[in-house]
Design an enzyme around this catalytic site. Structure first.
Site, mmCIF file in Angstrom:
data_model
loop_
_atom_site.group_PDB
_atom_site.id
_atom_site.type_symbol
_atom_site.label_atom_id
_atom_site.label_comp_id
_atom_site.label_asym_id
_atom_site.label_seq_id
_atom_site.Cartn_x
_atom_site.Cartn_y
_atom_site.Cartn_z
ATOM 1 N N ASP A 124 14.537 -36.250 13.313
ATOM 2 C CA ASP A 124 15.621 -35.650 12.534
ATOM 3 C C ASP A 124 16.909 -36.471 12.618
ATOM 4 O OD1 ASP A 124 16.110 -35.108 15.208
ATOM 5 O OD2 ASP A 124 15.743 -32.980 15.029
ATOM 6 N N ASN A 141 16.136 -21.656 21.233
ATOM 7 C CA ASN A 141 15.578 -20.662 20.308
ATOM 8 C C ASN A 141 14.152 -21.028 19.870
ATOM 9 O OD1 ASN A 141 15.987 -22.827 18.640
ATOM 10 N ND2 ASN A 141 17.536 -21.860 17.339
ATOM 11 N N HIS A 144 13.213 -23.974 18.621
ATOM 12 C CA HIS A 144 13.096 -24.931 17.518
ATOM 13 C C HIS A 144 12.428 -26.227 17.967
ATOM 14 C CE1 HIS A 144 17.372 -26.899 18.037
ATOM 15 N NE2 HIS A 144 16.492 -27.460 18.821
ATOM 16 N N GLU A 162 14.429 -24.468 12.624
ATOM 17 C CA GLU A 162 15.014 -23.313 13.286
ATOM 18 C C GLU A 162 14.143 -22.069 13.041
ATOM 19 O OE1 GLU A 162 17.236 -23.995 15.269
ATOM 20 O OE2 GLU A 162 19.013 -24.949 14.450
HETATM 21 P P1 PGA Z 1 18.071 -30.891 24.512
HETATM 22 O O1 PGA Z 1 17.668 -30.539 23.018
HETATM 23 O O2 PGA Z 1 17.016 -31.812 25.022
HETATM 24 O O3 PGA Z 1 19.411 -31.531 24.415
HETATM 25 O O4 PGA Z 1 18.089 -29.593 25.267
HETATM 26 C C1 PGA Z 1 16.332 -30.308 22.701
HETATM 27 C C2 PGA Z 1 16.226 -29.775 21.293
HETATM 28 O O5 PGA Z 1 17.154 -29.095 20.837
HETATM 29 O O6 PGA Z 1 15.200 -30.028 20.651
#
Ligand code: PGA
Length: 242
Positions: free
Chosen positions: A67, A136, A138, A143
């Site tokens: 992404d 959450n 994702h 999302e």
């Molecule tokens: P993070 O993000 O490794 O910074 O916790 C992971 C994500 O949101 O996919």
């Protein structure tokens, strides 16, 4: 789904890096799907270390990232392009022409997403897709939703994601509100999936992913249906798992 629990973040990073390294050794021209975020930083540091030891050759490897923020210039310090350069791509012997991210500078979402799907198809498909997980549930920027989005698309980030990512910007107001992301279908087409999770803020999401129902409200739960998905979590992220 294979679950590997490790005692620490460092051990999680090493185990994951060694799976990626073994994959490259066996398939020197493989296509790696890459992820950003704090969680894979240790994994990338270990890959760089193995490369510097002379044990890992990226010359023929291709990479596609999950992404990118929409409307953020590529060279912005918080773009995922910059993240990948800083943590991995500028430190290994990969051909820059073989590294791809969605183009966040393209304002026309349709053009940006179609262009990225064309790139993904031209690579022949992802062999090993690395994932982090949001609080959450994702994956990429898919999302919680009422459907599993299939292909690369433009998303509006949830409040929880904006809040989680605010730590990288001077304030939550600075966090881009939209991103281009591979769809859940795109992710599921990868031959192998490796998800890394660290810290107690991820424990509930990891539990729902592994033990909960398969639902687009927890996008990572779809991995229960993947034929070769591995989750490596440290003790805190795996605390709720049986
Ligand atoms: P993070 O993000 O490794 O910074 O916790 C992971 C994500 O949101 O996919």
């Amino acid at each position: 789904m294979r679950i590997i629990k490790t005692a620490t973040y460092e051990e999680m990073s090493q185990r994951a890096a060694h799976i990626v390294a073994a994959h490259i050794t066996l398939n020197p021209a493989c296509v790696l799907g890459l992820a950003t975020g704090s969680t894979p930083e240790g994994l990338y540091a270990e890959l760089v270390r193995l490369h510097r030891l002379g044990d890992l050759d990226f010359r023929q490897v291709k990479t596609v990232n999950l992404d990118e923020y929409r409307h953020l210039p590529r060279n912005h310090p918080e773009s995922y392009y910059t993240f990948m350069q800083k943590h991995l791509l500028s430190k290994i012997n990969i051909d820059p022409a073989n590294t791809h991210l969605p183009n966040g500078e393209l304002a026309d979402a349709q053009v940006a997403c179609t262009e990225y799907e064309t790139i993904l198809r031209s690579t022949g498909g992802v062999d090993l897709q690395l994932l982090g997980i949001g609080r959450n549930g994702h994956i990429g920027f898919n999302e919680p939703d009422s459907v599993f989005p299939k292909d690369t698309h433009c998303v509006r980030l949830s409040e929880s994601t904006i809040e989680a990512n605010a730590r990288f910007f001077s304030s939550a107001d600075e966090v881009p509100r939209e991103a281009y992301t591979m769809g859940v279908g795109t992710i599921m087409r990868a031959q192998r999936i490796l998800l890394v999770a660290s810290g107690k803020s991820k424990a509930e999401a990891v539990f729902q992913t592994v033990c909960g129902p398969v639902t687009p409200e927890v996008p990572a739960s779809i991995l229960q249906f993947h034929h070769d998905a591995t989750i490596i979590c440290d003790e805190e992220a795996g605390a709720l798992l049986p």
